[in-house]
Design an enzyme around this catalytic site. Structure first.
Site, PDB file in Angstrom:
ATOM      1  N   SER A  35      -9.812   1.888   2.873  1.00  0.00           N
ATOM      2  CA  SER A  35      -8.937   2.653   2.004  1.00  0.00           C
ATOM      3  C   SER A  35      -7.921   1.801   1.242  1.00  0.00           C
ATOM      4  O   SER A  35      -7.411   2.249   0.220  1.00  0.00           O
ATOM      5  CB  SER A  35      -8.170   3.699   2.820  1.00  0.00           C
ATOM      6  OG  SER A  35      -7.289   3.073   3.740  1.00  0.00           O
ATOM      7  N   LYS A  52       0.839  -1.201   0.000  1.00  0.00           N
ATOM      8  CA  LYS A  52       0.000   0.000   0.000  1.00  0.00           C
ATOM      9  C   LYS A  52       0.874   1.251   0.000  1.00  0.00           C
ATOM     10  O   LYS A  52       1.908   1.284   0.676  1.00  0.00           O
ATOM     11  CB  LYS A  52      -0.915  -0.027   1.235  1.00  0.00           C
ATOM     12  CG  LYS A  52      -1.948   1.083   1.274  1.00  0.00           C
ATOM     13  CD  LYS A  52      -2.863   0.934   2.494  1.00  0.00           C
ATOM     14  CE  LYS A  52      -3.935   2.006   2.541  1.00  0.00           C
ATOM     15  NZ  LYS A  52      -4.826   1.867   3.725  1.00  0.00           N
ATOM     16  N   SER A  56     -10.038  -0.352   7.053  1.00  0.00           N
ATOM     17  CA  SER A  56      -9.424  -0.182   5.727  1.00  0.00           C
ATOM     18  C   SER A  56      -8.728  -1.416   5.160  1.00  0.00           C
ATOM     19  O   SER A  56      -8.337  -1.416   3.998  1.00  0.00           O
ATOM     20  CB  SER A  56      -8.425   0.973   5.756  1.00  0.00           C
ATOM     21  OG  SER A  56      -9.114   2.192   5.694  1.00  0.00           O
TER      22      SER A  56
END
Lengths: 100, 490
Positions: free
Chosen positions: B152, B77, B176
Site C-alpha cells: 500500500s 505516508k 506494504s
C-alpha cells in the site's frame, strides 16, 4: 455458495454499512470467493495448538499512576463535524417515528 | 537536486560545509516533485510553506556536523499523523482531517530536524497492494508508468524511486513496504514488530502494523531506522529491546553467514524470471562466503488466508472509530444516530475497505468465530513455529519479495483473491513479527526484481549486514529509471 446475500446483508448491518442491491450482489460474489479461499485452513490440523493474537513479549505494561496534562477541549473539537458550547452535536438518538 | 547521485552522507557534507543551504535543498526537492509528480502521482499533499520556513530557520543556526539527518527533506505516508498537516489515509472519510498531534516517529524526526515535504499516496487505510485503492489518485511505477507502484505504500516508494525525495516513511502490515520497494527497485524495510512505535499510525491491523523506511541504499535505510526506533510510553507494544546502531556492521563481510532459502518461496507460483533473478543473488551470497541451504516453511502457503482473516478482523474493530461523530466525514440528510453511523461509513469508505470490514465482522461473529478467527490464530502459531525452527539453525532467510514484478494498472483490481496472492511471500513475516527487507536484485523487461531478506526478531543488524554486502557486490542499486531515456526532461 459459502455465503448468501441475506447473510452478507446481516453482516453489513453488524458492521454499520449499507449496500444497494447491486452492490450487495457484487459483494456477495466477492465475499464468497474470499471465504472459499480462506476455508483451505480447514485442512490444517490444529488440535491442541494455542492461538497467536500478538507477537510482542510485553504483556500488560504498567506505568506510574501520575497525572499528566492532556489535550485541551478546544483542540479536540477541531475535527468534530458539528459542535456547540463545547459539546459534540449529533442528531436525535431516538427515531421519532418509532415513538408513538 | 539529483537524488540519484546522493545519499544522506553526501548531502550532509554539502549542508555542513554550506555548499548547499537547507532552503535550496528543500526548494530543489519541491522542484523535483513539481517536474515529476504529474507523471508519478506520488504525493497527495505538499507542505511547502511550513517546510521552507523550517529550512530557513535551520539555515540560520546551521546544520550540526553530528546530525546526519538535519535538513534532509522526507516524504511521509499519509496514514502517519502529522500535526496541522492534513492526513487522510487516502480515504474520503478522512478527506479533511487535520491531526492535532504528531505520530511518535514524526516527533523523533522533528527532533533530528528532518523536513517533511508532503504526504504520500497509498491504498485506502493501507488496504491493498497497488495503491489503486486510494480514494484520490493513481500512482505510477517509477520504471514504467503503465505499471502499478505496488502498495500500500506506493506513493512513498515511487517518490523515492523517481528521485523526487531521497527517502520516505511507509507502513507494512502484510508487505506494504517491501512489495512496493521491490516493484520500484529500492530498499524498503519492515522492522521487527515493536521496534518502532505505532502511536499516530492510523491503525489497520494492530498486531501486524509497523512503520519503516524507504531509501535507495541499505546504509541510508539503516540510518533512518536508527532515527525512528525505540520504546514509546504511548504504544505498549513497542519494545525496550536494546537498539544497536544499525549501520555498525555494514562492512561487507558475511563470511560464514548461514542463509536459508525456503523451497516454498521458489515454487511454481513464482514467475520464472523472478526465480532466475533470485538464483543469481544466491550465487552472489555464496561467492561472498555465505552458505546457502534449501529449507522448508511448510505452513507458509496458509499465510494468505490466515492474514486475510486476522488483518480484516482487527481492521473491522479498529475502523469502528469512524462513526461520523468526533472526526471525519459525517453524512448529511440523516434522521437519527444510526443513520449517522451507517451513512457516514457507507459514503466514506471505499470498496476494498468495506470488503475487509465485512470479512472481519463475519470472521468474528457468533457461529463463525471458531472456524475462522480462532482457526487462523492457531495456524498463525504454526507459521511462527516454522520460522523459529529455521532461525535455530540459520542467520537469515532469503527469497523473492513478490512472486512477480509490477503488474499493469487496472489488471487485478476487480479480482480481490488474485490481488491478495501477491502478498504470499511477505505476509508470513508480519504474522511472525519478524524484520524483513526488500532490495534490488535484478531486472526483467525493464522492471526491477526484489529480493527479500528475513531475520530473526530484533536482528535487523544481520539483515542490514547481508543486504549491504550484496549491494556492494552488485550494481542493481545504481540503475535509475530513465523515463523514456531522459532523466532531466522527465
Amino acid at each position: 455458495m459459502a455465503i448468501s446475500a441475506s447473510e452478507v446483508k446481516h453482516v453489513a448491518s453488524l458492521a454499520k454499512l449499507a449496500f444497494t442491491d447491486e452492490e450487495l450482489q457484487k459483494f456477495t460474489g466477492q465475499m464468497d470467493e474470499i471465504i472459499e479461499m480462506v476455508q483451505q485452513l480447514s485442512e490444517v490440523n490444529t488440535d491442541g495448538i494455542p492461538v497467536t493474537t500478538s507477537v510482542t513479549d510485553a504483556i500488560g505494561v504498567m506505568r506510574e499512576d501520575v497525572t499528566v496534562s492532556g489535550t485541551s477541549r478546544e483542540e479536540l473539537m477541531k475535527n468534530v463535524p458539528q459542535h456547540q458550547d463545547g459539546y459534540i452535536k449529533v442528531p436525535a438518538i431516538i427515531d421519532e417515528s418509532e415513538e408513538a | 537536486m539529483n537524488y540519484f547521485k546522493h545519499d544522506f552522507a553526501s548531502l550532509h557534507e554539502l549542508l555542513v560545509n554550506k555548499e548547499l543551504s537547507v532552503t535550496d535543498l528543500t526548494q530543489q526537492t519541491f522542484d523535483n516533485i513539481e517536474k515529476r509528480d504529474q507523471k508519478i502521482g506520488a504525493f497527495l499533499s505538499l507542505n511547502k510553506e511550513a517546510a521552507l520556513e523550517q529550512a530557513a530557520q535551520l539555515d540560520q543556526v546551521g546544520v550540526a556536523a553530528d546530525n546526519i539527518l538535519s535538513g534532509i527533506p522526507l516524504g511521509i505516508k499519509d496514514n502517519i499523523v502529522t500535526k496541522n498537516l492534513k492526513t487522510t489515509a487516502a480515504s474520503r472519510i478522512l478527506a479533511n482531517f487535520n491531526p492535532i498531534y504528531d505520530a511518535t516517529v514524526m516527533e523523533k524526526l522533528h527532533a533530528l530536524q528532518t523536513i517533511t515535504v508532503g504526504k504520500t499516496n497509498m491504498d485506502e487505510f493501507a488496504m491493498g497492494g497497488s495503491t489503486e485503492n486510494s480514494a484520490f489518485q493513481l500512482t505510477k511505477n517509477a520504471w514504467n508508468q503503465a505499471k502499478v507502484p505496488g502498495g500500500s505504500s506506493g506513493g512513498s516508494a515511487a517518490a523515492v524511486a523517481s528521485g523526487e525525495v531521497i527517502a520516505a516513511l511507509g507502513s507494512d502490515t502484510g508487505g506494504s513496504i517491501r512489495q512496493p520497494a521491490s516493484y520500484n527497485g529500492i530498499v524498503g524495510v519492515k522492522p521487527t514488530y515493536g521496534r518502532v512505535s505505532r502511536y499516530g499510525l492510523i491503525a489497520f491491523a494492530s498486531s501486524l502494523d509497523q512503520i519503516g523506511p524507504f531509501t535507495r541504499t541499505v546504509k541510508d535505510n539503516a540510518i533512518l531506522l536508527n532515527a525512528i526506533s525505540g520504546l514509546d510510553p504511548h504504544d505498549s507494544t513497542s519494545s525496550n529491546h536494546a537498539i544497536p546502531d544499525f549501520t555498525a556492521k555494514l562492512n561487507g563481510d558475511i563470511k560464514g553467514m548461514k542463509i536459508a532459502v525456503p523451497k516454498e518461496y521458489m515454487g511454481e507460483g513464482v514467475a520464472p524470471e523472478v526465480r532466475e533473478g533470485i538464483k543469481n543473488t544466491i550465487a552472489v551470497f555464496e561467492k561472498l562466503g555465505a552458505t546457502v541451504t534449501e529449507v522448508s516453511l511448510p505452513h507458509s502457503k496458509y499465510g494468505v488466508p490466515v492474514y486475510y482473516i486476522i488483518a480484516s478482523s482487527e481492521a473491522s474493530s479498529n475502523l469502528q472509530r469512524f462513526d461520523g461523530i468526533r472526526y471525519g466525514h459525517r453524512a448529511a440528510d440523516v434522521k437519527n444516530l444510526e443513520d449517522v453511523y451507517v451513512k457516514s461509513r457507507s459514503e466514506g469508505f471505499g470498496d476494498e475497505v468495506k470488503r475487509r470490514i465485512m470479512l472481519g465482522t463475519f470472521s468474528l461473529s457468533a457461529g463463525t468465530y471458531d472456524a475462522f478467527f480462532k482457526k487462523a490464530a492457531q495456524v498463525r502459531t504454526l507459521i511462527c513455529q516454522d520460522f523459529a525452527n529455521i532461525f535455530s539453525d540459520y542467520d537469515l532467510i532469503l527469497g523473492p519479495t513478490s512472486p512477480t514484478t509490477a503488474f499493469g494498472i487496472g489488471e487485478d483490481i476487480n479480482d480481490p483473491v488474485t490481488m491478495y496472492m501477491n502478498d504470499i511471500l511477505t505476509i508470513p513475516v508480519n504474522l511472525a513479527g519478524l524484520p524483513g527487507m526488500s532490495l534490488p536484485a535484478g531486472f526483467t523487461k525493464g522492471l526491477p526484481i526484489g529480493m527479500q531478506l528475513i531475520a530473526n526478531r530484533f536482528d535487523e543488524e544481520t539483515m542490514y549486514r547481508a543486504g549491504y554486502a550484496f549491494e556492494q557486490a552488485t550494481d542493481f542499486h545504481k540503475e535509475v529509471p530513465t523515463f523514456g531515456g531522459k532523466i532531466n526532461e522527465f
